[in-house]
Design an enzyme around this catalytic site. Structure first.
Site, PDB file in Angstrom:
ATOM      1  N   HIS A   1       0.822  -1.219   0.000  1.00 14.87           N
ATOM      2  CA  HIS A   1       0.000   0.000   0.000  1.00 14.87           C
ATOM      3  C   HIS A   1       0.856   1.269   0.000  1.00 14.87           C
ATOM      4  O   HIS A   1       0.292   2.372  -0.048  1.00 14.87           O
ATOM      5  CB  HIS A   1      -0.944   0.021   1.210  1.00 14.87           C
ATOM      6  CG  HIS A   1      -1.974  -1.060   1.199  1.00 14.87           C
ATOM      7  ND1 HIS A   1      -2.796  -1.306   0.111  1.00 14.87           N
ATOM      8  CD2 HIS A   1      -2.318  -1.986   2.138  1.00 14.87           C
ATOM      9  CE1 HIS A   1      -3.597  -2.317   0.388  1.00 14.87           C
ATOM     10  NE2 HIS A   1      -3.322  -2.753   1.613  1.00 14.87           N
TER      11      HIS A   1
ATOM     12  N   ASP B   1      -2.830 -10.607  -2.554  1.00  8.92           N
ATOM     13  CA  ASP B   1      -3.335 -10.168  -1.256  1.00  8.92           C
ATOM     14  C   ASP B   1      -4.842  -9.908  -1.337  1.00  8.92           C
ATOM     15  O   ASP B   1      -5.384  -9.636  -2.412  1.00  8.92           O
ATOM     16  CB  ASP B   1      -2.595  -8.882  -0.867  1.00  8.92           C
ATOM     17  CG  ASP B   1      -2.822  -8.460   0.566  1.00  8.92           C
ATOM     18  OD1 ASP B   1      -1.971  -8.774   1.416  1.00  8.92           O
ATOM     19  OD2 ASP B   1      -3.845  -7.801   0.842  1.00  8.92           O
TER      20      ASP B   1
ATOM     21  N   HIS C   1      -6.297  -7.293  -0.332  1.00  5.25           N
ATOM     22  CA  HIS C   1      -6.476  -5.892  -0.701  1.00  5.25           C
ATOM     23  C   HIS C   1      -5.674  -5.557  -1.961  1.00  5.25           C
ATOM     24  O   HIS C   1      -4.595  -6.116  -2.171  1.00  5.25           O
ATOM     25  CB  HIS C   1      -6.010  -4.977   0.436  1.00  5.25           C
ATOM     26  CG  HIS C   1      -6.669  -5.252   1.746  1.00  5.25           C
ATOM     27  ND1 HIS C   1      -6.118  -6.090   2.695  1.00  5.25           N
ATOM     28  CD2 HIS C   1      -7.836  -4.798   2.263  1.00  5.25           C
ATOM     29  CE1 HIS C   1      -6.926  -6.139   3.759  1.00  5.25           C
ATOM     30  NE2 HIS C   1      -7.966  -5.366   3.513  1.00  5.25           N
TER      31      HIS C   1
ATOM     32  N   ASP D   1      -4.312 -12.885   3.663  1.00  9.70           N
ATOM     33  CA  ASP D   1      -5.552 -12.377   4.253  1.00  9.70           C
ATOM     34  C   ASP D   1      -6.774 -12.634   3.375  1.00  9.70           C
ATOM     35  O   ASP D   1      -7.894 -12.291   3.758  1.00  9.70           O
ATOM     36  CB  ASP D   1      -5.440 -10.889   4.594  1.00  9.70           C
ATOM     37  CG  ASP D   1      -4.750 -10.068   3.525  1.00  9.70           C
ATOM     38  OD1 ASP D   1      -4.331 -10.632   2.492  1.00  9.70           O
ATOM     39  OD2 ASP D   1      -4.600  -8.845   3.726  1.00  9.70           O
TER      40      ASP D   1
END
Length: 342
Positions: free
Chosen positions: A158, A193, A195, A282
């Site tokens: 990120h 991931d 996200h 995740d």
């Protein structure tokens, strides 16, 4: 497979972040290292401490302005009357062009995308060792290894060139890809991931020497919200070199693997010399963030399929938060990867 881990990464230990406006315990805890290390060992990895590579590989991706900010912001923040114990911004500019603020508060807002990347006394040192773990994995590929795993914590995908966000400060996957370009003409990054890897996308969005592919929960109602949509294809020289594959919430193994096939077709069409796998765990059905529903066995299938691409690969740890199966999920992915590589 060699796995790179520095104990210094444990020192970064922020206690809280803001979620929906409320203080919450920070889920990106040092204990993640223990769970992931156990999974790597069970998968047969040899744990090795990375070397200290200095600022050069970090500065190849991140701006000097941002590096200087990360190095000094915690001590500056402590001089503010009534400031929080950790650096958490309370202002974010609508536009970042123009003048650069002189105040610590203004710079925190400028360089921190959200309230989920609190900076504590040891954040900079831990983030450097996390990045150096990724550099060591990339270096091993340049030296002839077929695969290497970097247990990076804090994670990185990120983080933009000059912005932290979502528990990330230095973009380990981007740093690994940039380092690989010392011996490769083209590199692909495959982000699996939960996200979207918005920072990674942002760093390479205008470039054609790194292809970015991300499979993630649809951001229309999920973090990071403003990036990760299917119509984001790159710009300028990078137009057509970014592929986003958003999935509906709670998508399970078959949907994820179908998206993975689409991502692999794009990677194979790009014909890169090396691969960076931004490995988030995740997407697991039992992860605290609860966005997708990949099973532990599903991670083995994902690893096995990626390995069959047949490229030298640096596996860079991204998300995956504390749950009983975290180490099992890593062992499953690495075990599947090993099967596919045979």
């Amino acid at each position: 497979m060699k796995a790179y881990l520095a104990d210094e990464q444990r020192k970064h230990d922020p206690k809280m972040f803001l979620s929906s406006g409320a203080p919450q315990p920070n889920p990106e805890k040092p204990e993640r290292i223990e769970r992931l290390r156990d999974g790597a060992v069970r998968a047969g990895c040899e744990i090795i401490k990375p070397r200290e590579f200095g600022l050069e590989p970090i500065a190849a991706v991140h701006t000097p302005e941002y590096i200087e900010f990360l190095q000094g912001i915690f001590s500056r923040w402590q001089r503010i009357d009534g400031a929080s114990e950790e650096v958490i911004p309370n202002i974010h500019p609508l536009a970042r062009q123009g003048r650069y603020p002189a105040s610590a508060v203004g710079q925190a807002g400028y360089h921190m995308a959200d309230t989920a990347c609190p900076i504590s006394a040891d954040t900079w040192d831990s983030a450097c060792w996390s990045a150096w773990s990724a550099v060591e994995a990339a270096t091993s590929l340049l030296d002839g290894a077929s695969a290497a795993y970097a247990l990076c914590r804090p994670p990185g995908h990120h983080a933009f060139a000059d912005v932290a966000g979502g528990f990330c400060f230095l973009n380990n996957s981007a740093i690994a890809a940039q380092h690989l370009l010392e011996g490769a003409s083209r590199v692909a990054i495959l982000d699996v991931d939960l996200h979207h890897g918005n920072g990674t996308q942002g760093i390479f969005y205008g470039r054609n020497d790194v292809l970015t592919v991300s499979i993630h929960a649809d951001p229309v109602r999920f973090y990071p919200f403003f990036w990760g949509h299917a119509d984001e294809r790159g710009e300028g020289a990078g137009l057509g070199y970014n592929l986003n594959l958003p999935l509906p919430r709670k998508s399970a193994d078959e949907a994820f693997l179908e998206a993975l096939e689409a991502g692999i077709r794009r990677i194979e069409a790009y014909a890169p010399d090396a691969l960076v796998i931004a490995l988030g765990l995740d997407a697991f059905e039992g992860d605290p963030f609860g966005g997708l529903s990949v099973s532990t066995e599903g991670f083995a299938r994902i690893g096995e399929r990626i390995a069959r691409i047949g490229l030298p690969a640096a596996i860079i740890q991204e998300g995956g938060y504390l749950c009983d199966a975290l180490g099992d999920n890593l062992a499953s992915f690495l075990g599947g990867y090993g099967m596919g590589a045979r």
